[in-house]
Enzyme design. Structure first.
Site, PDB file in Angstrom:
ATOM      1  N   HIS A   1       0.845  -1.209   0.000  1.00 26.14           N
ATOM      2  CA  HIS A   1       0.000   0.000   0.000  1.00 26.14           C
ATOM      3  C   HIS A   1       0.875   1.252   0.000  1.00 26.14           C
ATOM      4  O   HIS A   1       0.603   2.228  -0.702  1.00 26.14           O
ATOM      5  CB  HIS A   1      -0.903   0.028   1.244  1.00 26.14           C
ATOM      6  CG  HIS A   1      -1.962  -1.033   1.275  1.00 26.14           C
ATOM      7  ND1 HIS A   1      -2.189  -1.822   2.382  1.00 26.14           N
ATOM      8  CD2 HIS A   1      -2.858  -1.435   0.339  1.00 26.14           C
ATOM      9  CE1 HIS A   1      -3.198  -2.656   2.132  1.00 26.14           C
ATOM     10  NE2 HIS A   1      -3.610  -2.440   0.893  1.00 26.14           N
TER      11      HIS A   1
ATOM     12  N   ARG B   1      -2.167  -5.723  -8.412  1.00 25.90           N
ATOM     13  CA  ARG B   1      -0.979  -6.575  -8.326  1.00 25.90           C
ATOM     14  C   ARG B   1      -0.959  -7.634  -9.394  1.00 25.90           C
ATOM     15  O   ARG B   1       0.071  -7.970  -9.944  1.00 25.90           O
ATOM     16  CB  ARG B   1      -0.942  -7.278  -6.953  1.00 25.90           C
ATOM     17  CG  ARG B   1      -0.785  -6.347  -5.788  1.00 25.90           C
ATOM     18  CD  ARG B   1      -1.309  -6.975  -4.533  1.00 25.90           C
ATOM     19  NE  ARG B   1      -2.731  -7.285  -4.687  1.00 25.90           N
ATOM     20  CZ  ARG B   1      -3.500  -7.782  -3.751  1.00 25.90           C
ATOM     21  NH1 ARG B   1      -3.006  -8.082  -2.584  1.00 25.90           N
ATOM     22  NH2 ARG B   1      -4.783  -8.015  -3.958  1.00 25.90           N
TER      23      ARG B   1
END
Ligand code: PNS
Length: 164
Positions: free
Chosen positions: A18, A92
């Site tokens: 993050h 991702r």
């Protein structure tokens, strides 16, 4: 014109993945508001207050970052209220796309003035997800490479609290 973005998520907990996405967002936007929001499909380990304190600590040295909690209502509406032109989302893997695509188009339908910007974290974080970090940490595994030391301490404390 100063453009700013919101970076929403459950962040339970906030990981180095993050943080990597947030740092990339800061190369594009002058101001990024990290928004702790509710995902109706998820039960959280940390309260919103705990996550807020956690993210404030982790991002303390980053100029242009603020942390807010969206207690209720739509993210698209919140973006409008804050005058944000972009919603940042980290992706991702290809499997993230279906859900992200849906959310992005719905958010655009709800607020045509906001654009979702997808950012890819460093490849070393492609397999880092809050859910797996929590699971490993609660089973006593070492997750120190994937979270800030303060997050690690908070995970350890939760682990102690939950032990019978
Ligand atoms: O980290 P997550 O769980 O993938 O984040 C999802 C989140 C919290 C950003 C999403 O569930 C959200 O936006 N919740 C706020 C309520 C909302 O606007 N829901 C409709 C999204 S199209």
């Amino acid at each position: 014109m100063k453009r700013h973005a919101i970076y929403p998520g459950t962040f339970d907990p906030f990981t180095n993945g993050h943080l990597d996405v947030l740092e990339r967002a800061l190369t594009i936007f002058e101001k990024v508001i990290v928004v702790i929001a509710e995902n109706s499909k998820k039960q959280t380990l940390f309260s919103a207050k705990e996550r807020s304190a956690m993210i404030e600590t982790v991002t303390a040295s980053l100029p242009g970052v603020s942390v807010e909690v969206l207690h209720s209502g739509l993210l698209a509406e919140y973006a409008r209220e804050m005058g944000a032109t972009a919603i940042i989302r980290g992706v991702r893997q290809v499997k993230d796309f279906e859900y992200e695509f849906q959310m992005s188009l719905l958010n655009r339908h709800l607020n045509p003035e906001v654009t979702t910007v997808f950012l890819m974290p460093n490849v070393k974080y492609t397999y880092v997800a809050s859910s797996i970090i929590k699971e490993v940490a609660m089973l006593g595994g070492d997750v120190s490479k994937f979270v800030h030391p303060q997050v690690l301490t908070m995970l350890e404390n939760k682990c102690m609290e939950q032990k019978p």
